[in-house]
Design a protein around this motif. Structure first.
Motif, PDB file in Angstrom:
ATOM      1  N   SER A 104     -60.366  14.581  18.539  1.00 24.07           N
ATOM      2  CA  SER A 104     -59.486  14.677  17.839  1.00 24.07           C
ATOM      3  C   SER A 104     -60.005  16.453  16.886  1.00 24.07           C
ATOM      4  O   SER A 104     -61.943  15.814  16.550  1.00 24.07           O
ATOM      5  CB  SER A 104     -59.013  13.936  17.003  1.00 24.07           C
ATOM      6  N   SER A 105     -59.546  16.442  16.226  1.00 28.21           N
ATOM      7  CA  SER A 105     -60.466  17.624  14.965  1.00 28.21           C
ATOM      8  C   SER A 105     -60.909  16.878  13.907  1.00 28.21           C
ATOM      9  O   SER A 105     -62.257  17.274  13.465  1.00 28.21           O
ATOM     10  CB  SER A 105     -59.277  18.640  14.039  1.00 28.21           C
ATOM     11  N   GLN A 107     -62.507  14.010  14.836  1.00 27.93           N
ATOM     12  CA  GLN A 107     -63.553  13.567  15.559  1.00 27.93           C
ATOM     13  C   GLN A 107     -64.354  14.580  15.188  1.00 27.93           C
ATOM     14  O   GLN A 107     -66.238  14.016  14.757  1.00 27.93           O
ATOM     15  CB  GLN A 107     -63.004  13.184  16.268  1.00 27.93           C
TER      16      GLN A 107
END
Length: 209
Positions: A104-105, A107
């Motif tokens: 994800s962004s 992460q």
């Protein structure tokens, strides 16, 4: 900040942007995996945000805590740390490995923060920050700490904008023109070069202290 300081910060950012370990290779891999240039472009802002956080913390702390009486101690400590970290990277046999590509962004930003911190990215700004003029006196130092922190964050911002611009250009060049096959034919160890620059920056900082 002086024009020279701004130019130096931008140059260091450009160097980080060229380093595949700082994120452009990860962005290219995302784009190739999803067969989408948009995926590549979406990966870069979180990577830049993580880099900014890592660099900004160091830059703000250095700029906020400096004073006329402590600048020498900061410069010496920072220079020793730069040299030690650079030598560790030069002599270390450990290699950082890429994590799973579907992140994800948040992460991605976290990965970039950890990678930039592990590579000592914020330390590269020390020679610029300790060279900036400071006000004398303990009271002046305390009053100017918030302003110093903002100056450090601004320095990190200039640095990161340059890093993002170069990383974007390299990522698009590799993705659209060269392809990842060029990495197998024309690879060189940027991490070793980076470690050498860390050592050199540390020595410069110590000589100017």
């Amino acid at each position: 900040m002086t024009v020279t300081a701004l130019a130096t910060l931008a140059a260091l950012g450009a160097f980080h942007g060229l380093n595949p370990a700082m994120g452009w290779l990860f962005a290219v891999a995302r784009g190739l995996q999803e067969r989408s240039r948009s995926a590549l472009l979406r990966a870069l802002p979180p990577i830049a945000a993580g880099h900014l956080a890592s660099v900004g913390i160091v830059a703000a702390l250095v700029a906020a805590t400096r004073s006329a009486t402590t600048s020498t101690a900061v410069a010496v400590a920072g220079g020793v740390l730069l040299v030690a970290f650079g030598l560790w990277r030069l002599l270390s046999e450990r290699h950082f490995r890429w994590a799973g590509m579907r992140l994800s962004s948040a992460q991605l930003a976290g990965w970039s923060f950890l990678m930039s911190s592990a590579h000592g990215a914020g330390l590269m700004l020390l020679p610029v920050l300790v060279a900036e003029p400071v006000s004398g006196g303990h009271a002046g130092h305390l009053a100017g700490a918030p302003v110093g922190a903002l100056t450090g964050l601004a320095a990190a911002g200039v640095h990161t904008v340059a890093m993002l611009g170069v990383a974007l250009a390299v990522a698009l060049l590799v993705y659209q023109v060269l392809g990842v096959g060029v990495l197998r034919r024309a690879w060189f160890n940027v991490d070793r070069l980076w470690a050498g620059v860390l050592v050199a920056a540390g020595l410069v900082t110590l000589l100017r202290a």
